[in-house]
Write an enzyme that holds these catalytic residues in place. Structure first.
Site, PDB file in Angstrom:
ATOM      1  N   ASP A  84       3.517   5.822   8.189  1.00  0.00           N
ATOM      2  CA  ASP A  84       3.235   5.493   6.789  1.00  0.00           C
ATOM      3  C   ASP A  84       3.395   3.997   6.554  1.00  0.00           C
ATOM      4  OD1 ASP A  84       2.504   5.930   4.202  1.00  0.00           O
ATOM      5  OD2 ASP A  84       4.372   6.853   3.557  1.00  0.00           O
ATOM      6  N   ARG A 107       3.117  -0.910   0.483  1.00  0.00           N
ATOM      7  CA  ARG A 107       3.964  -0.201  -0.491  1.00  0.00           C
ATOM      8  C   ARG A 107       5.321   0.157   0.113  1.00  0.00           C
ATOM      9  NH1 ARG A 107      -0.123   3.172   1.071  1.00  0.00           N
ATOM     10  NH2 ARG A 107       0.536   4.692   2.632  1.00  0.00           N
ATOM     11  N   ASN A 108       5.395   0.244   1.441  1.00  0.00           N
ATOM     12  CA  ASN A 108       6.632   0.608   2.117  1.00  0.00           C
ATOM     13  C   ASN A 108       7.307  -0.588   2.789  1.00  0.00           C
ATOM     14  OD1 ASN A 108       6.538   3.322   1.388  1.00  0.00           O
ATOM     15  ND2 ASN A 108       5.203   3.830   3.097  1.00  0.00           N
ATOM     16  N   ASP A 110      11.016   3.646   3.743  1.00  0.00           N
ATOM     17  CA  ASP A 110      10.388   4.967   3.621  1.00  0.00           C
ATOM     18  C   ASP A 110      10.185   5.603   4.998  1.00  0.00           C
ATOM     19  OD1 ASP A 110       9.140   7.263   2.879  1.00  0.00           O
ATOM     20  OD2 ASP A 110       7.869   6.328   1.381  1.00  0.00           O
TER      21      ASP A 110
END
Length: 533
Positions: A245, A249-250, A263
């Site tokens: 992932d 955003r992470n 994350d």
């Protein structure tokens, strides 16, 4: 002494070994209410409540006997114990202290419920919510933290959400890297809570998409973030873990010049001779960031993380834009495999960095560089730095004043005009090469070659489309069903706040929807379907 409901086992166990005086301290100070909670108790914790090492050894033996008949019945032990790194079972030596799991990278402690105070909501995911918090240490010092709490239903924490939460805990317990978000400890209360390092400046994606008057991030800083990210991912790669992932955003900003990978809900260990993890159930994935083998076969590896690194690089230099925005998932896979299409080169991205991204997007996983090699490639593609030696005010040229720091994005020794970014104004444009002195040029105007990759080496590598062709094809793509062409992401159905999406062919979605992690659209008949996880 009246025992708490549900903790009679602890009182009985302590009475059997003549340690009943420690019942209250263990229950109230260490917050231990179940046998498996001792997995997070350190010898130093027991020292802190006054239990000597001989008494700790008696407790360890008693716990071993007590838990031998409970392991198969305990949900925490079954799930967390099953995900923790394998450890050989050993019998404690007669004079050794209590033997409890200890992560390699530093002690992660068991935190009493009352020591953590939760504040404002920072974010929400599939199985947990994250709040800003304050952790009060035994000495009275308060530490700002992030607190991730497991969502608890009416019947308690059960099912896949609990498994995902504890899997994330077990992985983070053993991670220690300057660019990986650190787990401080675990609160074994209701709900379960992870106490993590706080990244006070939020996600990199939020910073990239921040509106004026917030200035854009300079190219040199984006390159620094890429180097930090490559180092963190090389660390995970060396430990046999796949993130699955990886995206802006992470990536969290611990400081203006420091990012941390966060994350770990989708992180899995790589097994087998091929070093792959294959999904095995209906689970959502970040579709637009995934490698072709992940989309078609549900297969993830360090090489698929490298593909995601390339997409993350593209995000950074495109100002946080959505990759493949407006394209239904089944078309993405078709474009990647049949047409060898790739995301176009962003204006801020040099040809050298884009060539690196194209290597990350090689069709075959074996052809992609490892993260340790990516660190070397980033060093080679690093944009030169210089400063302006005369004012530039010519019409159409990048405005510069003497002394302005300049990052060279494109340039060659036979070119009179170069492209770069003014570190004072953050503006990007072309300028006379003679107006800039490179940092290592000894004070004379820049004349040495600037690292540049030709389109033949870079943008057409591996059959990929170059930036112009990529843009043309994106413009020609039909909009997804029920969506208007070029509609901003946040205005689409299930916009940026939607965290997850299911891959095509997997039950759980009856209509197309979008999210920051990826998107889903009903698969046309006969299209590829992913195995479930």
């Amino acid at each position: 002494m009246l025992p708490e409901v549900g903790s009679l086992w602890l009182l009985r166990l302590l009475r059997d070994i003549q340690l009943a005086q420690f019942y209250r301290p263990i229950l109230e100070e260490l917050n231990v209410t179940r046998p498996e909670h001792f997995d997070f108790v350190r010898p130093e914790d027991l020292d802190g409540i006054g239990m000597g090492r001989p008494a700790q050894r008696r407790l360890a033996e008693a716990l071993k006997k007590h838990r031998s008949g409970l392991k198969s019945k305990n949900w925490v032990y079954k799930i967390l114990g099953g995900f923790a790194p394998e450890q050989k079972e050993t019998t404690p030596a007669p004079n050794s202290p209590l033997s409890l799991p200890e992560p390699e990278g530093g002690l992660k402690c068991l935190i009493p419920d009352g020591a953590v105070c939760r504040g404002e909501l920072l974010g929400s995911g599939c199985f947990g919510v994250v709040h800003r918090g304050l952790w009060t240490l035994p000495g009275g010092q308060s530490v700002p933290v992030a607190v991730k709490s497991l969502r608890v239903g009416p019947e308690g924490p059960v099912g896949t959400e609990l498994g995902d939460f504890l899997r994330e805990v077990s992985i983070m317990m053993n991670l220690e890297h300057p660019h990986v978000l650190r787990l401080h400890g675990l609160v074994l209360g209701q709900p379960l809570q992870m106490v993590m390092e706080l990244a006070p400046l939020g996600s990199l994606h939020a910073r990239l998409t921040a509106r004026a008057p917030t200035p854009p991030l300079p190219v040199a800083l984006l390159c620094l973030f890429l180097r930090q990210l490559a180092g963190a991912m090389a660390y995970l790669e060396a430990r046999g873990l796949v993130h699955r992932d990886l995206a802006t955003r992470n990536l969290l900003l611990a400081s203006p010049r420091t990012i941390k990978v966060a994350d770990f809900g989708l992180v899995r260990p790589l097994g087998g001779a091929r070093g792959r993890y294959v999904m095995g159930g209906p689970r959502p994935i970040p579709y637009a960031w995934c490698a072709p083998e992940s989309l078609r076969q549900g297969a993830f590896s360090s090489a698929s993380d490298v593909w995601m690194f390339g997409v993350t690089l593209w995000e950074m230099f495109s100002g946080g834009e959505e990759p493949w925005a407006g394209v239904p998932p089944y078309l993405i896979l078709q474009w990647l495999e049949q047409d060898q299409a790739r995301l176009p080169r962003p204006p801020l991205c040099s040809r050298a960095l884009y060539a690196l991204a194209l290597r990350c997007w090689a069709p075959h996983p074996a052809d992609r560089p490892s993260f340790s090699y990516l660190e070397e490639l980033l060093q080679e593609a690093w944009p030169p730095e210089g400063h302006c030696v005369r004012d530039v005010t010519e019409p159409g040229a990048l405005r510069m004043q003497t002394g302005d720091p300049i990052t060279i994005i494109e340039g060659s020794p036979d070119s009179a005009a170069w492209k770069g970014q003014n570190g004072r104004t953050f503006k990007v444009g072309s300028f006379p090469a003679s107006a800039v002195t490179l940092a290592d040029a000894g004070g004379s105007p820049a004349t040495r070659p600037v690292h540049r990759v030709s389109p033949a080496q870079g943008e057409r590598h591996q059959g990929s489309v170059d930036g112009d062709r990529g843009k043309a094809k994106l413009r020609d793509l039909p909009p997804a069903r029920g969506q208007r062409r070029n509609v901003p992401l946040q205005r689409m159905k299930g916009g940026a706040e939607r965290a997850w999406s299911h891959p095509p062919g997997v039950p759980g979605s009856t209509e197309g929807h979008w999210g920051r992690r990826g998107f889903c659209h009903p698969e046309p008949q006969g299209g590829p379907a992913l195995p479930s996880e």
